[in-house]
Design a protein around this motif. Structure first.
Motif: not given
Length: 343
Positions: A97, A100-101, A117, A120, A198, A298
């Motif tokens: 994750m 992409k973050m 997506c 993930q 994410h 997160n």
């Protein structure tokens, strides 16, 4: 009509208007839009600093654990195998994750392919279930080692350890598979905007225009019946361990065992409590700010991978001794090189 939780009300927070998003009927959108941390867009770069720091510590710590276990023959034991499983899980989970973050935080790259997506989402949640099952296996190992030390080698043989590890991996993969299958078949006819960094399951499941209660209920089943049972078995193992700790007449052995078990419990609580809090806040938080929900989610993905190698690695005597020998010999080698070149 039931009131929608504040964490999931995103219309007034979106930088994209609904006319800019795909509002026509489609079964599978080509892309989703990840907003990052809504309301804190101006601080995205600053927020990325602690997240990158946590990820760097997690990578270095878990790679060190794998390196030490491979190089140290005395670590060929069930606890070390479970420790390696946890290290691999802690490497994959944040890696699935964080890139992409960071692309959202640094380059404002918010689009993610529909299949990417869902992939993930599958990796994140399957490895979260694995991360929940490994402490159960480690707690069982500690229970046998402390409460039945003479039978430890006969109970936890290498084939048994392999079966336990395979069960943990298969459980994570199979229990998360319905997330992927259900999310793929839903019709997405209103919006493709995800208010997160994410593709979290609870965020994706709110997007379909069909009734998503099956996915939501299944998510609650995994949360309570899987992670809840894991917490119960971990608590049961360490309750028996704590009872056995106060039986030995030797105080030093008692304190040493208690210190090791307490550090393991701290690591387990650092995983389970934020995970439960994050999931319940997303679902039932009526007055919780959206950015707070996202931040907690997160942190829940980054904090355990950072803490586990520190807690388990430092508190495992063989790992600690191997690291000390490694750095000690390295310092001597550098010192000898300096002496040679100075002459």
């Amino acid at each position: 009509m039931q009131e929608t939780p504040f964490c999931l009300i995103v219309g007034h927070l979106l930088p994209y208007s609904m006319s800019d998003s795909n509002t026509t009927d489609f079964t599978n959108p080509s892309t989703f839009i990840l907003l990052g941390i809504s309301g804190l867009e101006a601080a995205h770069v600053w927020i990325s600093i602690p997240f990158c720091t946590m990820y760097t510590i997690a990578i270095l710590g878990n790679c060190t654990i794998l390196f030490v276990v491979k190089r140290e023959p005395s670590l060929n034991a069930p606890m070390s195998y479970f420790l390696c499983m946890m290290a691999v899980t802690d490497l994959v989970l944040p890696t699935s994750m964080l890139p992409k973050m960071l692309s959202i935080f640094w380059f404002n790259s918010r689009e993610i392919d529909f299949s990417a997506c869902l992939t993930q989402m599958y990796f994140i949640h399957s490895f979260l279930v694995m991360e929940s099952g490994i402490p159960v296996a480690m707690g069982f190992d500690r229970y046998v080692a402390i409460c039945h030390p003479l039978r430890h080698s006969t109970i936890l043989t290498n084939p048994m350890v392999a079966k336990i590890g395979l069960a943990v991996v298969l459980r994570g993969g199979m229990l998360t598979l319905p997330y992927l299958l259900l999310a793929r078949q839903w019709p997405y006819c209103e919006t493709n905007i995800i208010p997160d960094t994410h593709c979290a399951h609870i965020a994706v499941v709110k997007l379909p225009c069909a009734d998503p209660r099956i996915s939501s209920y299944y998510g609650l089943f995994v949360l309570f019946c899987v992670k809840g049972l894991d917490m119960f078995f971990v608590a049961l193992s360490y309750t028996q361990i704590l009872r056995a700790i106060f039986r030995p007449p030797i105080k030093d052995a008692r304190l040493k065992t208690f210190g090791t078990c307490s550090s393991h419990l701290c690591s387990i609580l650092a995983f389970f409590i934020p995970a439960l809090f994050s999931s319940l806040t997303y679902r039932f938080g009526q007055n919780v700010a959206l950015h707070f929900c996202v931040l907690i989610g997160n942190v829940n993905l980054l904090m355990p991978p950072m803490l586990n190698p520190i807690i388990y690695g430092v508190r495992t005597k063989q790992v600690r001794d191997r690291l000390l020998r490694l750095f000690f010999h390295k310092d001597i080698y550098i010192f000898l090189l300096v002496l040679c070149f100075s002459d």
